[in-house]
Design a protein around this motif. Structure first.
Motif, short mmCIF file in Angstrom:
data_model
loop_
_atom_site.label_atom_id
_atom_site.label_comp_id
_atom_site.label_asym_id
_atom_site.label_seq_id
_atom_site.Cartn_x
_atom_site.Cartn_y
_atom_site.Cartn_z
N LEU A 192 2.77 2.39 4.56
CA LEU A 192 2.39 3.33 3.28
C LEU A 192 3.32 4.58 3.75
O LEU A 192 1.51 5.58 4.21
CB LEU A 192 1.37 2.80 2.42
CG LEU A 192 1.08 1.19 2.14
CD1 LEU A 192 -0.35 0.96 1.01
CD2 LEU A 192 2.45 0.28 0.89
N SER B 121 8.17 2.34 4.15
CA SER B 121 7.55 2.64 2.46
C SER B 121 7.61 4.45 2.60
O SER B 121 6.79 5.10 3.35
CB SER B 121 6.64 2.21 1.40
OG SER B 121 6.59 2.76 0.18
N MET C 115 3.82 -0.87 -2.59
CA MET C 115 3.55 -2.11 -2.31
C MET C 115 4.69 -2.83 -2.42
O MET C 115 4.46 -4.11 -2.50
CB MET C 115 2.06 -2.60 -2.72
CG MET C 115 0.50 -2.19 -2.20
SD MET C 115 -1.09 -2.42 -2.95
CE MET C 115 -2.36 -1.93 -1.11
N THR D 171 -0.28 -4.49 3.94
CA THR D 171 -0.10 -3.08 4.21
C THR D 171 -1.41 -2.54 4.73
O THR D 171 -2.57 -2.68 4.61
CB THR D 171 -0.71 -2.88 2.66
OG1 THR D 171 -1.64 -2.88 1.99
CG2 THR D 171 0.57 -3.48 1.88
N TYR E 199 -8.57 -8.26 1.45
CA TYR E 199 -8.42 -5.89 1.87
C TYR E 199 -9.67 -6.51 2.42
O TYR E 199 -10.79 -6.96 2.42
CB TYR E 199 -8.33 -5.28 0.95
CG TYR E 199 -9.53 -5.76 -0.65
CD1 TYR E 199 -10.11 -4.59 -0.47
CD2 TYR E 199 -9.56 -6.73 -1.17
CE1 TYR E 199 -11.39 -4.83 -1.17
CE2 TYR E 199 -10.18 -6.85 -2.45
CZ TYR E 199 -11.31 -5.81 -2.43
OH TYR E 199 -12.76 -5.58 -2.79
N VAL F 94 -6.74 -0.69 0.54
CA VAL F 94 -4.97 -0.10 0.89
C VAL F 94 -4.42 -0.70 2.17
O VAL F 94 -3.70 -1.47 2.27
CB VAL F 94 -4.13 0.81 1.21
CG1 VAL F 94 -4.22 1.95 -0.08
CG2 VAL F 94 -5.25 1.47 2.00
N LEU G 242 -1.16 -9.75 1.31
CA LEU G 242 -0.62 -9.65 -0.26
C LEU G 242 0.45 -11.24 -0.18
O LEU G 242 1.84 -11.19 1.25
CB LEU G 242 0.01 -9.30 -1.24
CG LEU G 242 0.00 -7.71 -0.91
CD1 LEU G 242 0.04 -5.85 -1.25
CD2 LEU G 242 -1.64 -7.90 -1.94
N VAL H 37 -5.65 0.71 -6.83
CA VAL H 37 -5.09 -0.73 -6.25
C VAL H 37 -6.16 -1.42 -6.26
O VAL H 37 -5.75 -2.82 -6.15
CB VAL H 37 -4.87 -0.74 -4.59
CG1 VAL H 37 -5.11 -1.52 -3.64
CG2 VAL H 37 -3.63 0.43 -4.30
#
Length: 210
Positions: A16, A57, A87, A101, A140, A150, A154, A173
């Motif tokens: 990210l 990303s 995401m 992520t 997570y 983060v 997923l 998030v």
């Protein structure tokens, strides 16, 4: 019976790097030099061995990020909507069932992050006392100092709900993950989650929470 295995090849890593870099004076955080290399280079080196494919990303400097050997995906909107938007872009672009992520500003991210989050989801799928997939479609990281949402694994089936969540104005998030009974996986050491937030942090290694 062992827990179902989520193999490395079934996971796409997503870095990210699409933020505004406001605490760095608007600089593109992932491209700033830390310990002799751009931050994103440290993250690529630690994440690539954990996954079958890799995406970045980013909403600017796409060519610069592309030089690190991964396709670059941008948010669907131009308003810098935060990590959830990144995401979503990754979930839409991935060709694997799972997306792992991580932020671009965590040069020491755990080298067993994907393995441990995948094991937690596999165990939840097997254990009748836990919500079965796809309800337990996310996990997570957390430490004694707090959650690190983060750093997440997923299932791509979450993409449509995430798109609706963003349309509804939600940007947090952890709040979105909670709606999906996301599993919190505890790591014993805070240091791997150290993140570089400011220009001063580029010359320091004092851990900061996400």
């Amino acid at each position: 019976m062992p827990a179902p295995l989520i193999p490395r090849e079934a996971i796409t890593g997503l870095i990210l790097a699409g933020g505004r870099g406001q605490r760095m004076g608007g600089r593109d955080k992932g491209l700033q030099t830390f310990a002799g290399q751009p931050l994103v280079a440290h993250v690529v080196a630690r994440l690539r061995p954990q996954v079958g494919a890799l995406l970045i990303s980013a909403n600017r400097n796409g060519d610069a990020y592309g030089a690190f050997g991964a396709p670059v995906v941008a948010d669907e909107t131009q308003d810098f909507a935060g990590p959830l938007a990144g995401m979503l872009a990754g979930l839409r672009a991935a060709r694997t069932d799972y997306v792992l992520t991580v932020p671009c500003d965590s040069p020491y991210l755990p080298e067993d992050l994907g393995e441990r989050l995948a094991a937690a989801l596999g165990a939840a799928a097997r254990d009748g006392s836990a919500a079965p997939l796809p309800c337990a479609a996310a996990a997570y990281a957390a430490t004694a100092q707090g959650p690190h949402p983060v750093f997440a694994l997923l299932h791509r089936s979450l993409a449509d709900d995430l798109a609706a969540t963003l349309t509804g104005g939600e940007r947090r998030v952890r709040a979105w993950l909670a709606r999906h009974n996301a599993l919190q996986v505890h790591f014993g050491d805070e240091r791997p989650f150290y993140n570089v937030n400011t220009l001063d942090d580029l010359h320091s290694d004092t851990p900061r929470a996400h």
